[in-house]
Motif scaffolding. Structure first.
Motif, PDB file in Angstrom:
ATOM      1  N   LEU A 141       0.896  -1.175  -0.061  1.00 18.43           N
ATOM      2  CA  LEU A 141       0.074   0.020   0.003  1.00 18.43           C
ATOM      3  C   LEU A 141       1.092   1.370  -0.157  1.00 18.43           C
ATOM      4  CD1 LEU A 141      -2.913  -1.076   2.478  1.00 18.43           C
ATOM      5  CD2 LEU A 141      -3.029  -0.886   0.152  1.00 18.43           C
ATOM      6  N   SER A 142       1.941   1.417   0.522  1.00 18.56           N
ATOM      7  CA  SER A 142       2.785   2.419   0.775  1.00 18.56           C
ATOM      8  C   SER A 142       3.510   2.585  -0.624  1.00 18.56           C
ATOM      9  CB  SER A 142       3.885   2.323   1.904  1.00 18.56           C
ATOM     10  OG  SER A 142       3.430   2.313   3.039  1.00 18.56           O
ATOM     11  N   TRP A 143       3.956   1.406  -1.275  1.00 15.50           N
ATOM     12  CA  TRP A 143       4.484   1.553  -2.709  1.00 15.50           C
ATOM     13  C   TRP A 143       3.403   2.126  -3.514  1.00 15.50           C
ATOM     14  CZ3 TRP A 143       3.590   0.370  -7.475  1.00 15.50           C
ATOM     15  CH2 TRP A 143       4.555   0.200  -8.333  1.00 15.50           C
ATOM     16  N   LEU A 144       2.136   1.719  -3.567  1.00 14.26           N
ATOM     17  CA  LEU A 144       1.039   2.223  -4.299  1.00 14.26           C
ATOM     18  C   LEU A 144       0.838   3.599  -4.241  1.00 14.26           C
ATOM     19  CD1 LEU A 144      -1.501  -0.623  -4.378  1.00 14.26           C
ATOM     20  CD2 LEU A 144      -0.131   0.225  -6.494  1.00 14.26           C
ATOM     21  N   ALA A 145       0.859   4.027  -2.806  1.00 10.29           N
ATOM     22  CA  ALA A 145       0.894   5.857  -2.754  1.00 10.29           C
ATOM     23  C   ALA A 145       1.751   6.322  -3.284  1.00 10.29           C
ATOM     24  CB  ALA A 145       0.747   5.687  -0.850  1.00 10.29           C
ATOM     25  N   ALA A 146       3.104   5.576  -3.027  1.00 10.32           N
ATOM     26  CA  ALA A 146       4.180   6.545  -3.678  1.00 10.32           C
ATOM     27  C   ALA A 146       3.914   6.313  -5.192  1.00 10.32           C
ATOM     28  CB  ALA A 146       5.752   5.713  -3.221  1.00 10.32           C
ATOM     29  N   TYR A 193      -8.306  -4.193  -6.646  1.00 10.41           N
ATOM     30  CA  TYR A 193      -7.869  -5.316  -6.922  1.00 10.41           C
ATOM     31  C   TYR A 193      -7.001  -6.035  -6.129  1.00 10.41           C
ATOM     32  CZ  TYR A 193      -6.151  -8.732 -10.576  1.00 10.41           C
ATOM     33  OH  TYR A 193      -5.523  -9.947 -11.138  1.00 10.41           O
ATOM     34  N   PHE A 194      -5.858  -5.185  -5.457  1.00  9.12           N
ATOM     35  CA  PHE A 194      -4.966  -5.776  -4.792  1.00  9.12           C
ATOM     36  C   PHE A 194      -5.576  -6.350  -3.443  1.00  9.12           C
ATOM     37  CE2 PHE A 194      -2.287  -4.569  -1.198  1.00  9.12           C
ATOM     38  CZ  PHE A 194      -1.075  -5.590  -1.284  1.00  9.12           C
ATOM     39  N   LEU A 195      -6.147  -5.537  -2.848  1.00  9.93           N
ATOM     40  CA  LEU A 195      -6.532  -6.071  -1.502  1.00  9.93           C
ATOM     41  C   LEU A 195      -7.631  -7.076  -1.578  1.00  9.93           C
ATOM     42  CD1 LEU A 195      -7.109  -2.741   0.630  1.00  9.93           C
ATOM     43  CD2 LEU A 195      -5.296  -4.384   0.645  1.00  9.93           C
ATOM     44  N   LEU A 230      -7.051   1.567   4.210  1.00  5.85           N
ATOM     45  CA  LEU A 230      -7.090   2.802   3.568  1.00  5.85           C
ATOM     46  C   LEU A 230      -6.614   4.187   4.048  1.00  5.85           C
ATOM     47  CD1 LEU A 230     -10.475   2.063   1.610  1.00  5.85           C
ATOM     48  CD2 LEU A 230      -8.011   1.687   0.734  1.00  5.85           C
ATOM     49  N   LYS A 231      -6.774   4.142   5.260  1.00  5.65           N
ATOM     50  CA  LYS A 231      -6.083   5.194   5.941  1.00  5.65           C
ATOM     51  C   LYS A 231      -4.616   5.308   5.883  1.00  5.65           C
ATOM     52  CE  LYS A 231      -9.963   6.280   9.088  1.00  5.65           C
ATOM     53  NZ  LYS A 231     -10.403   6.493  10.611  1.00  5.65           N
ATOM     54  N   HIS A 232      -4.010   4.113   6.046  1.00  2.00           N
ATOM     55  CA  HIS A 232      -2.450   3.867   5.805  1.00  2.00           C
ATOM     56  C   HIS A 232      -2.253   4.570   4.439  1.00  2.00           C
ATOM     57  CE1 HIS A 232       1.513   1.718   6.298  1.00  2.00           C
ATOM     58  NE2 HIS A 232       1.325   1.700   4.896  1.00  2.00           N
ATOM     59  N   TYR A 233      -2.765   3.856   3.650  1.00  2.00           N
ATOM     60  CA  TYR A 233      -2.568   4.288   2.057  1.00  2.00           C
ATOM     61  C   TYR A 233      -2.702   5.831   1.910  1.00  2.00           C
ATOM     62  CZ  TYR A 233      -3.604   5.150  -2.783  1.00  2.00           C
ATOM     63  OH  TYR A 233      -3.479   5.815  -4.050  1.00  2.00           O
ATOM     64  N   HIS A 234      -3.984   6.265   2.414  1.00  2.00           N
ATOM     65  CA  HIS A 234      -4.143   7.702   2.188  1.00  2.00           C
ATOM     66  C   HIS A 234      -3.286   8.901   2.920  1.00  2.00           C
ATOM     67  CE1 HIS A 234      -6.767  11.329   2.925  1.00  2.00           C
ATOM     68  NE2 HIS A 234      -6.855  11.371   1.887  1.00  2.00           N
ATOM     69  N   SER A 235      -2.500   8.481   3.972  1.00  2.00           N
ATOM     70  CA  SER A 235      -1.710   9.223   4.638  1.00  2.00           C
ATOM     71  C   SER A 235      -0.566   9.194   3.798  1.00  2.00           C
ATOM     72  CB  SER A 235      -1.392   8.780   5.943  1.00  2.00           C
ATOM     73  OG  SER A 235      -0.261   9.257   6.546  1.00  2.00           O
ATOM     74  N   LEU A 288     -11.946   9.277  -0.911  1.00  2.00           N
ATOM     75  CA  LEU A 288     -11.183   8.212  -1.259  1.00  2.00           C
ATOM     76  C   LEU A 288     -12.219   6.959  -1.004  1.00  2.00           C
ATOM     77  CD1 LEU A 288      -8.801   6.255  -1.815  1.00  2.00           C
ATOM     78  CD2 LEU A 288      -8.082   6.609   0.702  1.00  2.00           C
ATOM     79  N   TRP A 289     -12.762   7.004   0.189  1.00  2.00           N
ATOM     80  CA  TRP A 289     -13.759   5.858   0.577  1.00  2.00           C
ATOM     81  C   TRP A 289     -15.079   5.991  -0.583  1.00  2.00           C
ATOM     82  CZ3 TRP A 289     -13.761   1.892   3.344  1.00  2.00           C
ATOM     83  CH2 TRP A 289     -15.024   1.127   3.534  1.00  2.00           C
ATOM     84  N   GLU A 290     -15.398   7.125  -0.947  1.00  2.00           N
ATOM     85  CA  GLU A 290     -16.429   6.887  -2.066  1.00  2.00           C
ATOM     86  C   GLU A 290     -15.656   6.325  -3.345  1.00  2.00           C
ATOM     87  OE1 GLU A 290     -18.115  10.399  -4.913  1.00  2.00           O
ATOM     88  OE2 GLU A 290     -17.868  10.966  -3.143  1.00  2.00           O
ATOM     89  N   HIS A 291     -14.705   6.620  -3.805  1.00  2.00           N
ATOM     90  CA  HIS A 291     -13.907   5.966  -4.775  1.00  2.00           C
ATOM     91  C   HIS A 291     -13.843   4.394  -4.748  1.00  2.00           C
ATOM     92  CE1 HIS A 291     -12.541  10.062  -6.219  1.00  2.00           C
ATOM     93  NE2 HIS A 291     -13.642  10.262  -6.548  1.00  2.00           N
ATOM     94  N   TRP A 292     -13.600   3.978  -3.270  1.00  2.00           N
ATOM     95  CA  TRP A 292     -13.316   2.643  -3.015  1.00  2.00           C
ATOM     96  C   TRP A 292     -14.480   1.856  -3.237  1.00  2.00           C
ATOM     97  CZ3 TRP A 292     -10.049  -1.016  -1.691  1.00  2.00           C
ATOM     98  CH2 TRP A 292     -10.576  -2.356  -0.737  1.00  2.00           C
ATOM     99  N   GLU A 293     -15.811   2.447  -2.753  1.00  2.00           N
ATOM    100  CA  GLU A 293     -16.982   1.808  -2.878  1.00  2.00           C
ATOM    101  C   GLU A 293     -17.420   1.744  -4.312  1.00  2.00           C
ATOM    102  OE1 GLU A 293     -19.415   4.153   0.185  1.00  2.00           O
ATOM    103  OE2 GLU A 293     -19.366   2.197   1.262  1.00  2.00           O
TER     104      GLU A 293
END
Length: 346
Positions: free
Chosen positions: A146-151, A277-279, A298-303, A336-341
């Motif tokens: 998730l950190s990789w994807l965030a970067a 897809y990943f999760l 998702l909060k980990h990713y968002h930060s 982000l949560w809206e887009h997740w759903e």
């Protein structure tokens, strides 16, 4: 693969090296080519001159089987996907920070977009990242990806607004015309609606009428969202395309404990398409059994995403003028949560 010596000789960064041996490590899907690990040796003079050294590289050779009659959508998609991957490595991969590690690309001289077999010469990730993802990923491994994807997403936030990218977006296979410019996909990933129309038409309307009325609406909502909140998607984030460093201890500052490869379906889209897809395919199911668990990940990713967006290298004034969201007020966790759903439904 043809004689690897001829390929290495055409790579300026590697031409001073000689080949010790080569090993076939995989064949491409449907026998469209091969992946080889080529072991290299440097003459002593090269070492003395401080030239680039590499013990091994990976050569991906795309040599599709002969097709009889008109090529179908699947064949066209495969061919375009490898051209997309090469274009990403040629023109975009150098932007990524060490926190979104991908293989270094070694260009080959005298090779055009139309040349077949197509070859991609890459750094061998196995030395620094020897552990492929196995089974479903535990929490620390999931957070690392998730950190990789965030970067990755943060680096390419708003990329569709860049002229040289927008003018080269590759449409779905059946809309692609010979001679079109090569770039990344108009839509990243490979399961979105425009490439699955045949499957949609075969769905039993009497059984799924309640669902079918939402298909076009969800697809349109995700496309609309990518206009303001779009980034570059990896497009195929799954265990088979992830490798880890020797230990999962916290990485050194500015580095990553994982690396990703196989960017054949890199393209524009909302980041949550990658996340779903990943999760959904790779993380342990117990990590996303409840909504509060999903939100924690998702909060980990968002930060990390907001940090990556804020720290992009040399942002130009145009990035701010064109409305690219760069702060928490613009791309909040609620958005982000809206887009997740939406991506889950998609």
């Amino acid at each position: 693969m043809s004689n690897p010596s001829s390929v290495i000789a055409k790579a300026p960064d590697l031409s001073h090296l000689t080949i010790r041996s080569s090993t076939r490590i995989a064949t491409l899907w449907s026998n469209y080519g091969s992946i080889d690990r080529v072991h290299l040796k440097a003459p002593s003079a090269s070492v003395d001159k401080g030239m680039f050294m590499a013990d091994s590289v990976i050569i991906k050779t795309v040599s599709p089987p002969q097709m009889r009659g008109t090529a179908d959508e699947g064949h066209l998609r495969k061919l375009l996907s490898y051209e997309v991957e090469r274009w990403f490595y040629q023109h975009l991969s150098h932007r990524l920070p060490a926190t979104a590690k991908v293989a270094k690309y070694f260009p080959i001289e005298d090779e055009t977009d139309e040349t077949l077999p197509l070859r991609i010469v890459l750094e061998d990730l196995a030395k620094e990242y020897p552990n492929p993802a196995r089974g479903s990923l535990a929490l620390n491994e999931t957070q690392a990806v998730l950190s990789w994807l965030a970067a990755f997403h943060g680096t390419f936030w708003g990329i569709k607004e860049e002229d040289h990218v927008r003018e080269r977006l590759v449409p779905p296979p059946l809309l692609h015309k010979e001679g079109d410019k090569k770039g990344v996909w108009t839509q990243g990933t490979y399961w979105y609606l425009d490439t699955r129309r045949e499957e949609l038409e075969s769905v039993d309307e009497s059984e799924y009428a309640w669902l079918l009325k939402w298909v076009e609406k969800v697809d349109s909502a995700l496309k609309d969202a990518s206009g303001k909140y779009g980034t570059l998607l990896h497009g195929d984030v799954k265990g088979a395309n992830i490798v880890f460093a020797p230990t999962m201890a916290p990485p050194q500052q500015g580095s990553s404990s994982c690396a990703l490869y196989d960017l054949q379906y890199a393209g524009v889209g909302v980041a949550t398409r990658d996340l779903v897809y990943f999760l959904g395919t790779t993380a342990q199911s117990g990590l996303i059994r409840r909504i509060d668990q999903e939100k924690e990940l998702l909060k980990h990713y968002h930060s990390d995403l907001l940090e990556a967006i804020a720290s992009r290298r040399h942002p130009s004034p145009q990035e701010y003028d064109r409305g690219v969201p760069l702060d928490d007020g613009e791309y909040s966790f609620e958005r982000l949560w809206e887009h997740w759903e939406l991506a889950i439904v998609d």
